[in-house]
Motif scaffolding. Structure first.
Motif, PDB file in Angstrom:
ATOM      1  N   PRO A 250      62.641  83.652 118.922  1.00 27.74           N
ATOM      2  CA  PRO A 250      63.568  82.508 118.213  1.00 27.74           C
ATOM      3  C   PRO A 250      64.930  83.101 118.322  1.00 27.74           C
ATOM      4  O   PRO A 250      65.937  82.177 118.137  1.00 27.74           O
TER       5      PRO A 250
ATOM      6  N   ASN B 118      65.934  82.497 121.747  1.00 24.15           N
ATOM      7  CA  ASN B 118      65.945  80.861 122.205  1.00 24.15           C
ATOM      8  C   ASN B 118      65.452  80.200 121.210  1.00 24.15           C
ATOM      9  O   ASN B 118      64.079  79.690 120.899  1.00 24.15           O
ATOM     10  N   PRO B 119      66.405  79.781 120.078  1.00 20.82           N
ATOM     11  CA  PRO B 119      65.999  79.208 118.903  1.00 20.82           C
ATOM     12  C   PRO B 119      65.702  77.842 119.107  1.00 20.82           C
ATOM     13  O   PRO B 119      64.771  77.119 118.313  1.00 20.82           O
ATOM     14  N   SER B 120      65.946  77.192 120.096  1.00 23.21           N
ATOM     15  CA  SER B 120      65.614  75.700 120.490  1.00 23.21           C
ATOM     16  C   SER B 120      64.245  75.566 120.854  1.00 23.21           C
ATOM     17  O   SER B 120      63.825  74.600 120.980  1.00 23.21           O
ATOM     18  N   ASN B 121      63.596  76.821 121.244  1.00 22.03           N
ATOM     19  CA  ASN B 121      62.321  76.987 121.823  1.00 22.03           C
ATOM     20  C   ASN B 121      62.016  76.016 123.073  1.00 22.03           C
ATOM     21  O   ASN B 121      61.215  74.932 123.123  1.00 22.03           O
ATOM     22  N   THR B 122      63.186  75.977 123.941  1.00 18.05           N
ATOM     23  CA  THR B 122      63.171  75.091 125.258  1.00 18.05           C
ATOM     24  C   THR B 122      63.189  75.757 126.507  1.00 18.05           C
ATOM     25  O   THR B 122      63.789  77.209 126.326  1.00 18.05           O
TER      26      THR B 122
ATOM     27  N   PRO C 202      65.827  76.600 129.102  1.00 19.32           N
ATOM     28  CA  PRO C 202      67.180  75.976 129.204  1.00 19.32           C
ATOM     29  C   PRO C 202      67.524  75.844 130.457  1.00 19.32           C
ATOM     30  O   PRO C 202      66.739  75.919 131.526  1.00 19.32           O
TER      31      PRO C 202
ATOM     32  N   ARG D 175      76.735  83.100 121.283  1.00 18.43           N
ATOM     33  CA  ARG D 175      76.600  81.758 121.371  1.00 18.43           C
ATOM     34  C   ARG D 175      77.719  80.547 121.144  1.00 18.43           C
ATOM     35  O   ARG D 175      77.451  79.374 121.689  1.00 18.43           O
TER      36      ARG D 175
ATOM     37  N   GLN E 214      77.261  81.067 126.295  1.00 22.05           N
ATOM     38  CA  GLN E 214      75.834  79.972 126.202  1.00 22.05           C
ATOM     39  C   GLN E 214      75.246  79.926 127.538  1.00 22.05           C
ATOM     40  O   GLN E 214      74.273  79.948 127.694  1.00 22.05           O
TER      41      GLN E 214
ATOM     42  N   ASP F 219      71.665  81.061 128.615  1.00 20.16           N
ATOM     43  CA  ASP F 219      70.732  79.971 129.168  1.00 20.16           C
ATOM     44  C   ASP F 219      70.399  80.138 130.450  1.00 20.16           C
ATOM     45  O   ASP F 219      68.977  80.250 130.747  1.00 20.16           O
TER      46      ASP F 219
ATOM     47  N   GLN G 136      60.489  70.973 126.045  1.00 22.22           N
ATOM     48  CA  GLN G 136      60.109  71.854 124.717  1.00 22.22           C
ATOM     49  C   GLN G 136      58.918  73.024 125.255  1.00 22.22           C
ATOM     50  O   GLN G 136      58.019  72.553 125.886  1.00 22.22           O
TER      51      GLN G 136
END
Length: 483
Positions: A305, A308-312, A314, A391, A397, A401, A462
């Protein structure tokens, strides 16, 4: 069977059940599980015997020599050693297995094996990959330079009632190896419908039964008017601290216990060309370093997390990592270094390389290539320290990614290629990367499509739920101290 207080069929039923159980535990799937006691097999054996007889490959003759009952074969003097039995009396034993042999003389049906030296040689010269790995191919060619006496292919029925009687001669039983080898034909529908599969068959055998599979079986097939199998893949043995496993030494390894100790995926390791030494410390070290630390650590770090806090999955930035035609000699382009381009080239070539090694039965070579790329990817991740990037800065960023995108793409390739070897770990890895079951095939596997200007179906997707540790570290074996 007598010692166990049961009939031979009952004993075989029990032992067969143990094999089925072991295969299930080891997640080995099969389309058919055949036994020589089945009616379809016995019918195939009788037909095969008839083909040998009609082709003039059999004759009745007197045979004598040193016979090994546990191995069910006669052995030449060159394969024997002098020993003493339990009573201290001198005796002869098989050099290979240590089993005692006895001088035996009886009238049997003989197979004209000696007539097949040249056809067997020609078959091997025409098909240099018929037997692999190569050391075993060379060994078979060497055997064909030695004596090739005719083979006794039946036993007196009075001495061996467990087996298929010789058609038209109830005093003789078909030799167990002739009976057993025909399994390869009976399971594909011989004598009617085998043509759909035969000879496109690959046999996987242990090195101790190579002569039966690479000399006797092809010769028998030729005599019955059939071609030899396409390939015979030979594997060596497991040793324990340099010693062959044996019941007398008590150093046998229980596969069920190993699966419990190392997990199912950790249990799968070995090299076919040579005997592999199997001891706890070695397996624990290998499994921890390759699966828990290198592969598992990389997945955890790149999907954490904090990174990669968005858990995608990238996006990839071409400006940070532009495509170049020849990476050699390149110092840096965009944010990517020369080592990064080396990594991309290594992983891009991996699927074809691995497929080639799998085809050649060199699974360990495929794993070495994958492990090397996993280490390169770890170095890539460590080198660019994504956790240090800001970020809030849009250019930082983009690069962050891109680092994660490249890492996840590498992991997707490794997970896909490792499916045949470590199915459970690979499934866990691919599920974490949100790779759907229909996206896990080897044939359409492409790496880093965005680098080549093509769309990436995973970009922006996701990620799958976090399932925790990919592969748990195994505990080191306890050291026992004697005071």
């Amino acid at each position: 069977a007598a010692a166990a207080g049961m009939s031979p069929p009952e004993l075989c039923e029990r032992v067969s059940g143990l094999f089925r159980q072991a295969l299930t535990q080891a997640a080995v799937s099969f389309t058919d599980f055949t036994r020589t006691s089945e009616p379809r097999h016995q019918r195939a054996v009788r037909h095969f015997w008839g083909a040998l007889h009609d082709g003039g490959a059999l004759y009745k003759g007197s045979y004598e020599g040193w016979y090994c009952t546990p191995e069910e074969c006669f052995l030449p003097e060159s394969q024997l050693a002098e020993r003493r039995d339990a009573q201290g009396r001198p005796c002869k034993v098989s050099l290979e297995t240590g089993h005692q042999v006895h001088w035996t003389k009886e009238e049997n049906y003989m197979f004209r094996l000696s007539a097949f030296r040249d056809p067997l040689r020609q078959w091997l010269w025409d098909n240099p990959h018929a037997i692999s790995p190569d050391p075993f191919y060379q060994r078979v060619l060497g055997w064909l330079e030695e004596d090739l006496p005719d083979l006794s292919v039946s036993r007196e029925r009075s001495r061996l009632q467990w087996g298929i009687p010789v058609p038209s001669d109830s005093t003789q039983t078909i030799y167990v190896w002739v009976d057993a080898l025909v399994n390869y034909l009976s399971v594909v529908g011989y004598p009617e419908s085998h043509g759909e599969w035969w000879p496109a068959a690959h046999h996987v055998v242990g090195k101790d039964i190579l002569k039966f599979h690479a000399i006797y079986w092809p010769a028998l097939l030729m005599a019955a008017g059939l071609p030899p199998p396409e390939r015979i893949l030979v594997h060596s043995h497991w040793t324990v601290r340099g010693q062959k496993m044996s019941k007398s030494l008590g150093n046998v390894t229980d596969p069920a216990a190993c699966i419990g100790r190392y997990t199912l995926d950790g249990f799968r390791h070995g090299v076919p060309e040579r005997d592999c030494d199997d001891y706890d410390e070695k397996v624990v070290k290998l499994v921890n370093s390759e699966l828990a630390d290198a592969l598992g650590g990389l997945l955890n770090r790149s999907t954490a997390p904090s990174i990669n806090p968005s858990n995608t999955y990238p996006c990839f930035s071409e400006s940070c990592f532009p495509k170049i035609v020849d990476y050699r000699g390149t110092k840096a382009v965009g944010r990517a270094s020369a080592e990064d381009y080396e990594l991309v080239a290594s992983v891009a070539s991996l699927p074809l390389q691995v497929a080639s090694y799998f085809e050649g039965f060199k699974v360990y070579k495929a794993l070495e290539c994958i492990a090397l790329c996993v280490r390169q990817t770890n170095s890539f991740f460590q080198r660019h320290r994504p956790w240090k990037l800001d970020r809030k800065d849009p250019t930082e960023q983009l690069w962050l990614d891109t680092i994660i995108h490249v890492t996840l793409e590498c992991l997707r390739i490794y997970g896909t290629l490792l499916q045949p070897v470590i199915p459970h770990t690979a499934d866990k890895l691919l599920s974490r990367l949100a790779v759907e079951p229909e996206e896990r095939g080897l044939s359409s596997l492409t790496f880093l499509p965005r680098y080549n200007g093509k769309p990436c179906p995973f970009e922006g997707r996701q990620l799958g739920p976090d399932t925790g540790v990919l592969f748990p570290r195994l505990e080191k074996p306890r050291q026992h101290q004697i005071d």
